[in-house]
Scaffold this motif. Structure first.
Motif, PDB file in Angstrom:
ATOM      1  N   VAL A  97     -11.034  89.141 -86.144  1.00 33.49           N
ATOM      2  CA  VAL A  97      -9.850  88.330 -87.109  1.00 33.49           C
ATOM      3  C   VAL A  97      -8.836  87.611 -85.911  1.00 33.49           C
ATOM      4  O   VAL A  97      -8.228  88.357 -84.931  1.00 33.49           O
ATOM      5  CB  VAL A  97      -9.095  89.140 -87.962  1.00 33.49           C
ATOM      6  CG1 VAL A  97      -7.812  88.495 -88.648  1.00 33.49           C
ATOM      7  CG2 VAL A  97     -10.015  89.882 -89.058  1.00 33.49           C
ATOM      8  N   ASP A  98      -8.591  86.522 -85.902  1.00 35.98           N
ATOM      9  CA  ASP A  98      -7.704  86.026 -85.061  1.00 35.98           C
ATOM     10  C   ASP A  98      -6.238  86.032 -85.557  1.00 35.98           C
ATOM     11  O   ASP A  98      -6.133  86.003 -86.703  1.00 35.98           O
ATOM     12  CB  ASP A  98      -8.020  84.304 -85.076  1.00 35.98           C
ATOM     13  CG  ASP A  98      -9.120  83.934 -84.432  1.00 35.98           C
ATOM     14  OD1 ASP A  98      -9.686  84.717 -83.658  1.00 35.98           O
ATOM     15  OD2 ASP A  98      -9.594  82.874 -84.772  1.00 35.98           O
ATOM     16  N   LEU A  99      -5.609  86.644 -84.804  1.00 36.22           N
ATOM     17  CA  LEU A  99      -4.018  86.957 -84.926  1.00 36.22           C
ATOM     18  C   LEU A  99      -3.032  85.922 -84.089  1.00 36.22           C
ATOM     19  O   LEU A  99      -3.541  85.295 -83.213  1.00 36.22           O
ATOM     20  CB  LEU A  99      -3.733  88.337 -84.484  1.00 36.22           C
ATOM     21  CG  LEU A  99      -4.457  89.246 -85.106  1.00 36.22           C
ATOM     22  CD1 LEU A  99      -4.074  90.691 -84.493  1.00 36.22           C
ATOM     23  CD2 LEU A  99      -4.449  89.317 -86.460  1.00 36.22           C
ATOM     24  N   THR A 100      -1.950  85.426 -84.794  1.00 39.44           N
ATOM     25  CA  THR A 100      -1.284  84.445 -84.383  1.00 39.44           C
ATOM     26  C   THR A 100       0.092  85.013 -83.553  1.00 39.44           C
ATOM     27  O   THR A 100       0.627  86.065 -83.825  1.00 39.44           O
ATOM     28  CB  THR A 100      -0.953  83.511 -85.349  1.00 39.44           C
ATOM     29  OG1 THR A 100      -0.067  84.360 -86.483  1.00 39.44           O
ATOM     30  CG2 THR A 100      -1.964  82.653 -86.313  1.00 39.44           C
ATOM     31  N   LEU A 101       0.522  83.997 -82.641  1.00 40.83           N
ATOM     32  CA  LEU A 101       1.885  84.575 -81.904  1.00 40.83           C
ATOM     33  C   LEU A 101       3.068  84.402 -82.889  1.00 40.83           C
ATOM     34  O   LEU A 101       3.229  83.458 -83.511  1.00 40.83           O
ATOM     35  CB  LEU A 101       1.850  83.633 -80.748  1.00 40.83           C
ATOM     36  CG  LEU A 101       3.082  83.961 -79.814  1.00 40.83           C
ATOM     37  CD1 LEU A 101       2.688  85.257 -78.909  1.00 40.83           C
ATOM     38  CD2 LEU A 101       2.995  82.855 -78.848  1.00 40.83           C
ATOM     39  N   GLY A 102       3.742  85.485 -82.870  1.00 38.26           N
ATOM     40  CA  GLY A 102       5.014  85.495 -83.607  1.00 38.26           C
ATOM     41  C   GLY A 102       6.324  84.804 -82.706  1.00 38.26           C
ATOM     42  O   GLY A 102       5.825  84.239 -81.629  1.00 38.26           O
ATOM     43  N   ASN A 103       7.436  85.079 -83.124  1.00 35.62           N
ATOM     44  CA  ASN A 103       8.522  84.177 -82.550  1.00 35.62           C
ATOM     45  C   ASN A 103       9.213  85.041 -81.671  1.00 35.62           C
ATOM     46  O   ASN A 103      10.466  84.646 -81.381  1.00 35.62           O
ATOM     47  CB  ASN A 103       9.345  83.611 -83.726  1.00 35.62           C
ATOM     48  CG  ASN A 103      10.091  84.417 -84.677  1.00 35.62           C
ATOM     49  OD1 ASN A 103       9.853  85.637 -84.597  1.00 35.62           O
ATOM     50  ND2 ASN A 103      10.612  83.851 -85.513  1.00 35.62           N
ATOM     51  N   GLU A 104       9.023  86.158 -81.481  1.00 35.81           N
ATOM     52  CA  GLU A 104       9.827  87.169 -80.474  1.00 35.81           C
ATOM     53  C   GLU A 104       9.193  87.394 -79.148  1.00 35.81           C
ATOM     54  O   GLU A 104       8.015  87.595 -78.911  1.00 35.81           O
ATOM     55  CB  GLU A 104       9.764  88.651 -81.139  1.00 35.81           C
ATOM     56  CG  GLU A 104      10.925  89.388 -80.276  1.00 35.81           C
ATOM     57  CD  GLU A 104      10.945  90.989 -81.158  1.00 35.81           C
ATOM     58  OE1 GLU A 104      10.917  91.819 -80.433  1.00 35.81           O
ATOM     59  OE2 GLU A 104      11.050  90.712 -82.157  1.00 35.81           O
ATOM     60  N   PHE A 105       9.918  87.185 -78.190  1.00 39.86           N
ATOM     61  CA  PHE A 105       9.449  87.150 -76.850  1.00 39.86           C
ATOM     62  C   PHE A 105      10.415  88.093 -75.773  1.00 39.86           C
ATOM     63  O   PHE A 105      11.485  88.231 -76.080  1.00 39.86           O
ATOM     64  CB  PHE A 105       9.330  85.749 -76.168  1.00 39.86           C
ATOM     65  CG  PHE A 105       8.451  84.855 -76.776  1.00 39.86           C
ATOM     66  CD1 PHE A 105       7.128  84.888 -76.430  1.00 39.86           C
ATOM     67  CD2 PHE A 105       8.883  83.957 -77.801  1.00 39.86           C
ATOM     68  CE1 PHE A 105       6.376  83.857 -77.098  1.00 39.86           C
ATOM     69  CE2 PHE A 105       7.944  82.959 -78.360  1.00 39.86           C
ATOM     70  CZ  PHE A 105       6.864  83.066 -78.045  1.00 39.86           C
ATOM     71  N   ARG A 106       9.591  88.585 -74.786  1.00 39.76           N
ATOM     72  CA  ARG A 106      10.520  89.580 -73.667  1.00 39.76           C
ATOM     73  C   ARG A 106      10.176  88.959 -72.668  1.00 39.76           C
ATOM     74  O   ARG A 106       8.792  88.488 -72.292  1.00 39.76           O
ATOM     75  CB  ARG A 106      10.242  91.079 -74.102  1.00 39.76           C
ATOM     76  CG  ARG A 106      10.663  91.286 -75.431  1.00 39.76           C
ATOM     77  CD  ARG A 106      10.123  92.975 -75.550  1.00 39.76           C
ATOM     78  NE  ARG A 106      10.445  93.222 -76.812  1.00 39.76           N
ATOM     79  CZ  ARG A 106      10.197  94.054 -77.790  1.00 39.76           C
ATOM     80  NH1 ARG A 106       9.717  95.212 -77.039  1.00 39.76           N
ATOM     81  NH2 ARG A 106      10.627  94.586 -78.834  1.00 39.76           N
TER      82      ARG A 106
END
Length: 159
Positions: free
Chosen positions: A33-42
């Motif tokens: 299953v492909d998962l998408t990038l969320g909007n939180e970055f470190r």
């Protein structure tokens, strides 16, 4: 026990044995299953000096600079039967520091009898100090339908 196919993933989702939220059925592949990038970055704050990649291991470190790659090899020799294959994956504690233990070659064929070569890459902007004896990767074993045996050029590789 093996790897779930796309059909089995759909069944697990329908029977609520597996939950993915939010979910788009278009993201189901043949066996993933492909998962998408969320909007939180470190991100890392730049500083001088290397970051230790170590489980309190002894020995002299190898310094891997930002954007550099080297080949490493596991201490352990793994011999797989003809009905098991495996994947080599990095450990999350070191991946979060920018360490990748394989670039694309994570698959281990059935019937291998060797030490595993690691394609180690430093994706961070910091120098990483790699210490011998550190548990940098893990091997995931999977059963196969049928049997097969690797007979390629890397069979029996060692230090």
């Amino acid at each position: 026990m093996g790897v779930l196919s796309g059909t089995e993933i759909k069944r697990y989702l329908k029977e609520k044995k597996l939950t993915i939220e939010p979910f788009d059925h278009a993201n189901i592949g043949a066996a993933s299953v492909d998962l998408t990038l969320g909007n939180e970055f470190r991100y890392f704050i730049h500083h001088n000096g290397p970051v230790s990649i170590s489980d309190e291991a002894d020995g002299k470190p190898y310094y891997l600079g930002p954007g550099q790659m080297c080949l490493g090899i596991t201490r352990e020799n793994v011999k797989l039967p003809s009905d098991l294959c495996a994947l080599v994956e990095g450990r999350s504690r070191f991946a979060r520091l920018g360490l990748s233990v394989h670039i694309t070659a994570s698959f281990i064929n059935p019937g291998v009898d060797n030490q595993t070569v690691l394609e180690i890459f430093n994706a961070s902007s910091l120098t990483l100090a790699l210490y011998p004896g550190t548990k940098v990767c893990q091997m995931i074993f999977m059963t196969m339908e049928g049997k097969a045996e690797y007979k390629g050029i890397f069979q029996g590789q060692a230090l």
